[in-house]
Motif scaffolding. Structure first.
Motif, PDB file in Angstrom:
ATOM      1  N   ASP A  36      39.677  33.875  44.934  1.00 56.23           N
ATOM      2  CA  ASP A  36      38.614  32.955  45.341  1.00 56.23           C
ATOM      3  C   ASP A  36      37.335  33.145  44.534  1.00 56.23           C
ATOM      4  O   ASP A  36      36.309  32.565  44.843  1.00 56.23           O
ATOM      5  N   ALA A  37      37.398  33.946  43.462  1.00 58.54           N
ATOM      6  CA  ALA A  37      36.274  34.213  42.560  1.00 58.54           C
ATOM      7  C   ALA A  37      35.119  34.908  43.271  1.00 58.54           C
ATOM      8  O   ALA A  37      33.960  34.664  42.980  1.00 58.54           O
ATOM      9  N   GLY A  96      31.718  34.143  42.035  1.00 60.23           N
ATOM     10  CA  GLY A  96      31.894  34.093  40.588  1.00 60.23           C
ATOM     11  C   GLY A  96      32.148  32.692  40.093  1.00 60.23           C
ATOM     12  O   GLY A  96      31.771  31.707  40.722  1.00 60.23           O
ATOM     13  N   HIS A  97      32.842  32.618  38.987  1.00 57.00           N
ATOM     14  CA  HIS A  97      33.132  31.350  38.337  1.00 57.00           C
ATOM     15  C   HIS A  97      34.154  30.546  39.122  1.00 57.00           C
ATOM     16  O   HIS A  97      34.984  31.089  39.823  1.00 57.00           O
ATOM     17  N   LEU A 114      39.352  35.992  39.037  1.00 53.88           N
ATOM     18  CA  LEU A 114      39.062  37.425  39.002  1.00 53.88           C
ATOM     19  C   LEU A 114      40.378  38.187  38.995  1.00 53.88           C
ATOM     20  O   LEU A 114      41.272  37.877  39.752  1.00 53.88           O
ATOM     21  N   MET A 115      40.480  39.164  38.158  1.00 52.42           N
ATOM     22  CA  MET A 115      41.727  39.902  38.066  1.00 52.42           C
ATOM     23  C   MET A 115      41.598  41.377  38.422  1.00 52.42           C
ATOM     24  O   MET A 115      42.454  41.935  39.048  1.00 52.42           O
ATOM     25  N   MET A 116      40.527  42.037  37.966  1.00 58.55           N
ATOM     26  CA  MET A 116      40.446  43.466  38.253  1.00 58.55           C
ATOM     27  C   MET A 116      39.005  43.945  38.232  1.00 58.55           C
ATOM     28  O   MET A 116      38.122  43.270  37.726  1.00 58.55           O
ATOM     29  N   ILE A 117      38.801  45.108  38.781  1.00 58.25           N
ATOM     30  CA  ILE A 117      37.488  45.716  38.874  1.00 58.25           C
ATOM     31  C   ILE A 117      37.462  46.933  37.952  1.00 58.25           C
ATOM     32  O   ILE A 117      38.396  47.723  37.942  1.00 58.25           O
TER      33      ILE A 117
END
Length: 146
Positions: free
Chosen positions: A89-90, A107-108, A114-117
């Motif tokens: 969900d960004a 986010g965008h 978003l994939m990882m931190i």
């Protein structure tokens, strides 16, 4: 390395149940004896570890279940005083260990997800970087590698 049975396969010593979908990421904090898991069921689950994970008599028990993402949760990191999660969900969510959301960063939108931190510790401060990946590129690369 885990215990092996008579056929040479590694045996399961602990099974964590509760998620209703695929688990995308697991993070272990040895100091706090905690495991965090995230899934496409939109949940973050915390587990308390009593004893050593390398021992069969070790206990792993559910501690908290946290919901706050509107889509799949991709990654989770356990910090000293908080839990950080990112999702499809960004959003990037900061939680306390009691399961309360403290902050939500948006986010965008669009073809980025978003994939990882990535977390860097600079002195007493943590810098949280969220890695963005173009979904269309990932899908094309996956099709080529399959």
């Amino acid at each position: 390395m885990g215990q092996r049975n008579e056929t040479g396969n590694t045996t399961i010593s602990h099974r964590l149940t509760g998620h209703e979908g695929v688990i995308f990421s697991i993070n272990f904090n040895k100091t706090a004896s905690l495991i965090a898991t995230v899934s496409d069921d939109r949940s973050i689950r915390l587990w308390k570890v009593t004893g050593s994970l390398q021992q069969i008599n070790c206990k792993v028990e559910p501690l908290n279940v946290m919901f706050g993402h509107a889509a799949r949760v991709w990654d989770v990191k356990l910090l000293t005083y908080s839990v950080v999660s990112v999702g499809e969900d960004a959003t990037c969510c900061i939680w306390d260990y009691k399961g309360q959301m403290k902050k939500k960063f948006k986010g965008h939108k669009g073809i980025l997800t978003l994939m990882m931190i990535v977390i860097l510790k600079l002195g007493q401060m943590f810098v949280i970087m969220v890695v963005m990946v173009m979904v269309m590129m990932v899908m094309v690369m996956t099709m080529i590698w399959c």
